[in-house]
Design a protein around this motif. Sequence first.
Motif, mmCIF file in Angstrom:
data_model
loop_
_atom_site.group_PDB
_atom_site.id
_atom_site.type_symbol
_atom_site.label_atom_id
_atom_site.label_comp_id
_atom_site.label_asym_id
_atom_site.label_seq_id
_atom_site.Cartn_x
_atom_site.Cartn_y
_atom_site.Cartn_z
ATOM 1 N N LEU A 20 54.812 -2.543 -54.717
ATOM 2 C CA LEU A 20 54.254 -3.540 -53.827
ATOM 3 C C LEU A 20 55.123 -3.585 -52.580
ATOM 4 O O LEU A 20 56.354 -3.632 -52.688
ATOM 5 C CB LEU A 20 54.258 -4.905 -54.517
ATOM 6 C CG LEU A 20 53.789 -6.100 -53.701
ATOM 7 C CD1 LEU A 20 53.038 -7.059 -54.593
ATOM 8 C CD2 LEU A 20 54.937 -6.805 -53.028
ATOM 9 N N THR A 21 54.489 -3.560 -51.418
ATOM 10 C CA THR A 21 55.212 -3.717 -50.161
ATOM 11 C C THR A 21 54.466 -4.727 -49.293
ATOM 12 O O THR A 21 53.243 -4.824 -49.342
ATOM 13 C CB THR A 21 55.356 -2.389 -49.385
ATOM 14 O OG1 THR A 21 54.054 -1.838 -49.153
ATOM 15 C CG2 THR A 21 56.207 -1.386 -50.154
ATOM 16 N N SER A 22 55.242 -5.483 -48.513
ATOM 17 C CA SER A 22 54.642 -6.473 -47.628
ATOM 18 C C SER A 22 55.558 -6.691 -46.434
ATOM 19 O O SER A 22 56.781 -6.594 -46.561
ATOM 20 C CB SER A 22 54.451 -7.801 -48.369
ATOM 21 O OG SER A 22 53.992 -8.812 -47.472
ATOM 22 N N ASP A 23 54.946 -7.014 -45.288
ATOM 23 C CA ASP A 23 55.756 -7.395 -44.123
ATOM 24 C C ASP A 23 55.997 -8.905 -44.096
ATOM 25 O O ASP A 23 56.650 -9.411 -43.190
ATOM 26 C CB ASP A 23 55.123 -6.913 -42.821
ATOM 27 C CG ASP A 23 53.831 -7.625 -42.459
ATOM 28 O OD1 ASP A 23 53.431 -8.581 -43.162
ATOM 29 O OD2 ASP A 23 53.209 -7.225 -41.464
ATOM 30 N N LEU A 24 55.500 -9.612 -45.102
ATOM 31 C CA LEU A 24 55.722 -11.052 -45.307
ATOM 32 C C LEU A 24 55.169 -11.942 -44.201
ATOM 33 O O LEU A 24 55.359 -13.157 -44.235
ATOM 34 C CB LEU A 24 57.211 -11.359 -45.518
ATOM 35 C CG LEU A 24 57.852 -10.667 -46.720
ATOM 36 C CD1 LEU A 24 59.357 -10.921 -46.726
ATOM 37 C CD2 LEU A 24 57.222 -11.132 -48.011
ATOM 38 N N THR A 25 54.490 -11.363 -43.227
ATOM 39 C CA THR A 25 53.885 -12.181 -42.180
ATOM 40 C C THR A 25 52.809 -13.073 -42.807
ATOM 41 O O THR A 25 51.996 -12.617 -43.590
ATOM 42 C CB THR A 25 53.281 -11.290 -41.075
ATOM 43 O OG1 THR A 25 54.308 -10.466 -40.545
ATOM 44 C CG2 THR A 25 52.679 -12.124 -39.950
ATOM 45 N N GLY A 26 52.853 -14.328 -42.498
ATOM 46 C CA GLY A 26 51.916 -15.287 -43.059
ATOM 47 C C GLY A 26 52.472 -16.055 -44.248
ATOM 48 O O GLY A 26 51.837 -16.983 -44.736
ATOM 49 N N LEU A 27 53.659 -15.659 -44.715
ATOM 50 C CA LEU A 27 54.269 -16.341 -45.856
ATOM 51 C C LEU A 27 55.556 -17.020 -45.432
ATOM 52 O O LEU A 27 56.459 -16.374 -44.904
ATOM 53 C CB LEU A 27 54.588 -15.341 -46.974
ATOM 54 C CG LEU A 27 53.405 -14.646 -47.620
ATOM 55 C CD1 LEU A 27 53.889 -13.601 -48.608
ATOM 56 C CD2 LEU A 27 52.510 -15.658 -48.312
ATOM 57 N N GLY A 28 55.647 -18.312 -45.653
ATOM 58 C CA GLY A 28 56.895 -19.027 -45.458
ATOM 59 C C GLY A 28 57.713 -18.929 -46.731
ATOM 60 O O GLY A 28 57.172 -19.037 -47.824
ATOM 61 N N LYS A 38 62.472 -18.850 -43.979
ATOM 62 C CA LYS A 38 61.728 -17.976 -43.069
ATOM 63 C C LYS A 38 60.388 -18.629 -42.788
ATOM 64 O O LYS A 38 59.656 -18.993 -43.713
ATOM 65 C CB LYS A 38 61.514 -16.599 -43.716
ATOM 66 C CG LYS A 38 60.736 -15.625 -42.834
ATOM 67 C CD LYS A 38 60.271 -14.416 -43.598
ATOM 68 C CE LYS A 38 58.902 -14.544 -44.193
ATOM 69 N NZ LYS A 38 57.777 -14.830 -43.317
ATOM 70 N N ALA A 39 60.065 -18.790 -41.518
ATOM 71 C CA ALA A 39 58.767 -19.353 -41.130
ATOM 72 C C ALA A 39 57.659 -18.344 -41.426
ATOM 73 O O ALA A 39 57.886 -17.127 -41.427
ATOM 74 C CB ALA A 39 58.773 -19.709 -39.645
ATOM 75 N N ALA A 40 56.452 -18.842 -41.653
ATOM 76 C CA ALA A 40 55.324 -17.974 -41.993
ATOM 77 C C ALA A 40 55.055 -16.919 -40.915
ATOM 78 O O ALA A 40 54.682 -15.790 -41.229
ATOM 79 C CB ALA A 40 54.072 -18.806 -42.236
ATOM 80 N N ALA A 41 55.264 -17.244 -39.658
ATOM 81 C CA ALA A 41 54.978 -16.304 -38.578
ATOM 82 C C ALA A 41 56.050 -15.222 -38.417
ATOM 83 O O ALA A 41 55.827 -14.225 -37.741
ATOM 84 C CB ALA A 41 54.818 -17.064 -37.257
ATOM 85 N N THR A 42 57.190 -15.410 -39.051
ATOM 86 C CA THR A 42 58.295 -14.460 -38.928
ATOM 87 C C THR A 42 58.109 -13.310 -39.903
ATOM 88 O O THR A 42 57.946 -13.538 -41.100
ATOM 89 C CB THR A 42 59.639 -15.163 -39.213
ATOM 90 O OG1 THR A 42 59.769 -16.268 -38.323
ATOM 91 C CG2 THR A 42 60.806 -14.216 -39.020
ATOM 92 N N PRO A 43 58.141 -12.069 -39.419
ATOM 93 C CA PRO A 43 57.991 -10.940 -40.337
ATOM 94 C C PRO A 43 59.271 -10.657 -41.118
ATOM 95 O O PRO A 43 60.358 -11.115 -40.765
ATOM 96 C CB PRO A 43 57.655 -9.769 -39.409
ATOM 97 C CG PRO A 43 58.260 -10.143 -38.097
ATOM 98 C CD PRO A 43 58.211 -11.644 -38.021
#
Length: 170
Positions: A20-28, A38-43
């Motif tokens: 599994l890989t993710s850039d985490l954008t959209g997840l706080g 980490k804020a949701a908008a921060t990759p």
Amino acid sequence: TGTADLDLTLTQDTPPELRLTSDLTGLGLSFAPVGWAKAAATPGDLEVALTLGPVPQVDLLRLEAPGLRAEGDVLLHEGGTLDRVRLSQLRVEGWLDVPAELIGRGDGVAPAVNIPGGRVDLRQADFGSAGGSGQAGGPLTLVLDTLQVSNSIALRNLRGEFTTGGGGLL
């Protein structure tokens, strides 16, 4: 809402492997015990490699985001309960650079934390800024190479056993 890519490898006579890989954008995200968020908008970057089977193995757990880098693996007991999370590297902001181990102590019980080396620089630490539950944590065992307290005070080869609770050390 975040997204992730999943790759599943199926090979005859071997357990399935999942990456599994993710850039985490959209997840706080937050890790309150070390005051990181980490804020949701921060990759960021998340990579998890698993070997599936009766007792899944998390062969790689890697998380990188501004101010945080963690890498290690996860061992599970039969039934899927936590045995331990072994982090060969845990870095937070400029103040924490340690290996760490979180040791499962049963369902509903905070894990024990073992830090067998590394350095902590209290001059830059920002405890609690990410919020927390206020609930008691597990025992903490430290064996630090260096605990930097101020510009002129550093403790070397610090060893200690602590109890955590309500958001701080007791």
